[in-house]
Write a protein that holds these residues in place. Sequence first.
Motif, PDB file in Angstrom:
ATOM      1  N   ASP A 146       0.871  -1.052  -0.031  1.00  0.00           N
ATOM      2  CA  ASP A 146      -0.007   0.011   0.077  1.00  0.00           C
ATOM      3  C   ASP A 146       0.823   1.317   0.031  1.00  0.00           C
ATOM      4  OD1 ASP A 146      -2.544  -1.195  -0.047  1.00  0.00           O
ATOM      5  OD2 ASP A 146      -2.727  -1.342   2.100  1.00  0.00           O
ATOM      6  N   ARG A 194       2.663   1.777  -3.627  1.00  0.00           N
ATOM      7  CA  ARG A 194       1.754   1.747  -4.760  1.00  0.00           C
ATOM      8  C   ARG A 194       1.949   3.003  -5.658  1.00  0.00           C
ATOM      9  NH1 ARG A 194      -4.540   2.169  -2.920  1.00  0.00           N
ATOM     10  NH2 ARG A 194      -4.189   4.037  -1.609  1.00  0.00           N
ATOM     11  N   ASN A 195       1.749   3.043  -6.866  1.00  0.00           N
ATOM     12  CA  ASN A 195       1.585   4.151  -7.867  1.00  0.00           C
ATOM     13  C   ASN A 195       2.549   5.137  -7.535  1.00  0.00           C
ATOM     14  OD1 ASN A 195       0.285   5.445  -9.854  1.00  0.00           O
ATOM     15  ND2 ASN A 195      -1.062   6.535  -8.620  1.00  0.00           N
ATOM     16  N   ASN A 207      -6.593  -4.084  -7.737  1.00  0.00           N
ATOM     17  CA  ASN A 207      -7.093  -2.617  -7.443  1.00  0.00           C
ATOM     18  C   ASN A 207      -5.882  -1.298  -7.496  1.00  0.00           C
ATOM     19  OD1 ASN A 207      -9.615  -3.545  -6.717  1.00  0.00           O
ATOM     20  ND2 ASN A 207      -9.085  -4.035  -4.803  1.00  0.00           N
ATOM     21  N   HIS A 208      -4.644  -1.852  -7.149  1.00  0.00           N
ATOM     22  CA  HIS A 208      -3.563  -0.842  -7.345  1.00  0.00           C
ATOM     23  C   HIS A 208      -3.326  -0.520  -8.761  1.00  0.00           C
ATOM     24  CE1 HIS A 208      -1.330  -2.201  -3.323  1.00  0.00           C
ATOM     25  NE2 HIS A 208      -2.516  -1.558  -3.254  1.00  0.00           N
ATOM     26  N   GLN A 218      -5.530  -0.550 -11.344  1.00  0.00           N
ATOM     27  CA  GLN A 218      -6.823   0.471 -11.641  1.00  0.00           C
ATOM     28  C   GLN A 218      -6.657   1.862 -10.957  1.00  0.00           C
ATOM     29  OE1 GLN A 218     -10.308  -1.749 -10.265  1.00  0.00           O
ATOM     30  NE2 GLN A 218     -10.145  -3.527 -11.648  1.00  0.00           N
ATOM     31  N   THR A 219      -6.084   1.978  -9.699  1.00  0.00           N
ATOM     32  CA  THR A 219      -6.212   3.523  -9.225  1.00  0.00           C
ATOM     33  C   THR A 219      -4.699   4.083  -9.896  1.00  0.00           C
ATOM     34  OG1 THR A 219      -4.533   2.261  -7.571  1.00  0.00           O
ATOM     35  CG2 THR A 219      -6.855   2.598  -7.002  1.00  0.00           C
ATOM     36  N   LYS A 243      -5.981   5.508 -12.880  1.00  0.00           N
ATOM     37  CA  LYS A 243      -7.117   6.536 -12.654  1.00  0.00           C
ATOM     38  C   LYS A 243      -6.314   7.719 -11.949  1.00  0.00           C
ATOM     39  CE  LYS A 243     -11.057   7.568  -9.651  1.00  0.00           C
ATOM     40  NZ  LYS A 243     -12.104   6.996  -8.351  1.00  0.00           N
ATOM     41  N   TYR A 244      -5.509   7.621 -11.169  1.00  0.00           N
ATOM     42  CA  TYR A 244      -4.521   8.800 -10.743  1.00  0.00           C
ATOM     43  C   TYR A 244      -3.114   8.898 -11.530  1.00  0.00           C
ATOM     44  CZ  TYR A 244      -8.157   8.324  -7.157  1.00  0.00           C
ATOM     45  OH  TYR A 244      -9.227   8.475  -6.442  1.00  0.00           O
ATOM     46  N   GLN A 265      -0.904  12.383 -11.002  1.00  0.00           N
ATOM     47  CA  GLN A 265      -0.440  12.654  -9.716  1.00  0.00           C
ATOM     48  C   GLN A 265       1.329  12.362  -9.757  1.00  0.00           C
ATOM     49  OE1 GLN A 265      -1.383  10.028  -6.760  1.00  0.00           O
ATOM     50  NE2 GLN A 265      -3.706  10.926  -6.258  1.00  0.00           N
TER      51      GLN A 265
END
Length: 1070
Positions: A175, A178-179, A216-217, A219-220, A223-224, A227
């Motif tokens: 977590d 991620r991203n 989910n990571h 997908q986010t 989406k982001y 950033q």
Amino acid sequence: MPPPPHQKPENVLKRAHELIGVNQAPAGLTLLHEHVTSKRSRNVPITSLEPVMLLLVELAVEQKKGKLAKDALYQYKNIAQNTNVGTIELVLKKFIELATEKVTVAQQKAEEVQSSIEATAAAGSASVEDLEASETPESILLATVSGEQSKDRTDRAIVTPWLKFLWEAYRTVLDILRNNARLEILYQSTAMQAFDFCLKYTRKTEFRRLCELLRNHVQTAAKYSAQMHAINLNDPDTLQRHLETRFQQLNVAVELELWQEAFRSVEDIHTLLSLSKRPPKNIMMANYYEKLTRIFLVGENYLFHAAAWARYYNLLRQSAAMVATGQSKKSDNPPASEADLQKAATFVVLSALSIPVISTSRSRGAMVDFDEAKKNKNSRLTHLLGMSQAPTRASLFRDVLSKALLRRARPQIRDLYNILEVDFHPLSICQKISPILAEIGADDEMQKYIAPLQQVILTRLFQQLSQVYETVDLEFVQSLAQFPEPFQVTRGTIEKFIMNGNKKGDLAIRMDHATGVLSFDVDVFSSAKAVHAGSAAGSAESETGSVQRLQSTPSQIVRSQLTRLAEVLYTTCRYIDPSLNEAQIKARDAAYARAKSGAEKEHLEILARKEIIQKRKDKASEIQAQKEKENARKKMLQEQALQQAEAQRLAEEQKIREQKRLAAEREQIKKKEVEGMLKDLKLDDVDLEDLENLDSNRIRMIKLQQLEREKNTIAEKLRITGKRLDHLERAFRKEEAKKLPEDHAKQRERDLAAYELIKAQTLKEAELKHKADLELKHRLTRLMPFYESFRSELHERRRDMFEKRRRDAERELEKQVNLRRKEYRERKLREKREREERERALREAEERAEREKEEERKRQEARKEELARLREEREKERERAKEAQARQQQREEEAMARRRAEKAAAAAMPIRERPEPIAAAAGGPPRIALAGNKPSWREREAAKAAAAASGQAPSDNAPPPARAAPPMERADSGDRPAAGPPRLPLVNKTGSSWREREAAKAAAGGAAPPPDRAGPPPPRVASGRGVPMDRAGSGRGGDREDNGPAPEPLKASGAPGKYVPKWRREGGGN
């Protein structure tokens, strides 16, 4: 209360170590957590904060405080991600390593506990007297309540908590990472470690959650993507790392036999492959197709299982060709030896043969939504395999034949293909296939294909029997359907297969259970397939499939008679009328010519159209991208506005709740204080429900009244108690006086008896002790000679040893004394030399300072002499300047006098008789009178003319009047008024100004000149170009007296272009 002052990380670390040293690790962890999560820690250098984080992680792992570690790691990531990414990786790796070590230690501890339990159980069983009664009631009850073994309970108590902590650590790290493109490599490695954790400890539930978390990571991340430091899935390296992670996820899912997660992983891989601009490696795609074969085989989707094997074989063949030609590296391709290709070809053919002709799945009839769902599912699976259209059994066999896979496959599989797809032998098909099935069943990898192969064999058996027989006995069919012993089929299985085939529409068989006869359909107008749409949903072949036909059935003859009639008629027409054939040939040739002539033009038009379409697509994609970007921006702004509004609302609600809470706390504290005061007063007549009506004054009054009542009550009680005690004590003493003598006598008798008893015991003990001491003395007397001799020998040895050590010590002392003396002398000599060196250096420094001082004094004296000489020279220059100034002043005074004389003379002359100014040289500038200049030729000529006009003899040595006064003395002359610039003589100006005319009027009026201007001054010469004009009476020299005759009044000349004022015209007329 103000917050505590912020401390430095070094001080916090030191304080934490101190707390750990006194067994206060939880307090140390709390201190470190508060320091890291503080807002002031954001500006602390990372190098100072890193040791704090390492100690915090260590304490959090030891105390299983995952939440504290998570908060601190999030804060540390936000602080350090823009400056130093390496420290984040170091701390997170340390966190994972510590958690992994704790799990390993817990496993070792669990093994030790289990071994001790087993040893205890073995010892207990050895000590059991009755082996038949070894089960105790406690063990029976425990076995009834819990069916687990002792090892499972031990693992659950010791290992499972640490496994849970390690899993939470992996989730926390993923977590946090991620991203974030700067932490992407650590993110992928952590995901790999989490997969290994799930595989090592067989954690299926955690693996599902991990897959969902990674999904989910991604997908986010999409989406982001706007950033800062967000990952870019369009980057080939990033996409390659995600693909490697998904392939490892697929491998672990297959190893854990989680087929649904494996299929989802395959879909994730296909999605990433569709985004990738770089072609994936062949070794990765080989793993992809190999895992797909296993997934489809478990799901009993034999059609796509065979298609996956075909794709796998094609990939192996391409890899072998690329490696052989050197187009690709061997490490990027799967092993493609001849044995591997033979194995893959064998499985391709076997899997294609195993595709059931009649589906065994349940049919839904004519349900359109089910058919649509199945169509969508097949479309998804087709895209997963990278195929343009859905595979079929016939297309797979065409592929097998076109690529010559039968020659590469094993011989028994080749024979199986010939039996099932080529030969026609209804009575011996099972007999021929039985040896092949036995060989397939002996192979563990091929044994899974036995069940679908039996379905295909039964299908071929009934299809071929229907070509030969109209009716057949069921017992006869059962005798034909004989398989090897482990794979026998029962009569019920055959009947179930027949019913399923009839239901799907692939068979048309009627069964008579009374007679046990099977009747094949011979109706001319019946169809083997059902008429409704959903009946043939499970069939893998069309109506004109690959079934070997011995002869056509009557129904097939009826259905194809029109087709056969058309073919015969067409052939007849071609033979009867050759012109028809020629016309068709000509039409075909003309069509070919037209197509050939228009092919190039059509090709160019197609290319142009393709380019236009591509441009439109690009433009549409740009517009769509801009629209999406604008929508995303609007959405982001809207979300930000909503978030701000929500945050503001939450802040206001929090503020209101805080105010209410503080008010309630104040009321509660006030109520508790009042209740405490009332309880202290111990008032029973005050109702606790009326506390709100009580104020401090009333409570004070109640308290005072209560204290007064208590005081009076206590005083009364004390008085009564004192009186009672006095009477009681008097009565006790009266009764005691009567019994004192008797008690004294009894006490004396008891004391004497006790004394005599103690005396006798003391004497007896002393006598016994004396006897024992005498016996001990006699025993020890015999040992005294030996003791004395031993002591004397010991004293001698000790004395000799002492003397030896003393002599050694004296020699060592003498040696050390000599050494110290030598060192002392050397030190004194060294100090003396150093002192002399210092003194010599000091003397040299003093001498050097004296020399420098003397040189400085000499320089000062020379400087003073030079200054005195310069001062004398300046005084001399000043005297010379004064003398020159005095001479200059004298010359100026003489010049002024001459100038005044010239002005007086000029004023005495009439205006008409004044000499005209000499015209300046054409084109030359006016000469400026400078002090000290010699008179030029023109100036001398002007002076002569002036002298001749005034009646004086010209003098060559006389200076010109214009040179008499320097420019600086013009302010003292009387030729200009107090204000305004001096008048300059204008070249070639013959007319007079209005000032001159006014002066002429005044002179004509008989104005007397002042007494100090008796003589006319000499004429002014501004330059060497002529005599200046007369300015007498012009207003600038109005105080001068004109002794000459009155000038004539001026009259207008009447010349054209010359403006004459009105007053001048009127005056001239007079």
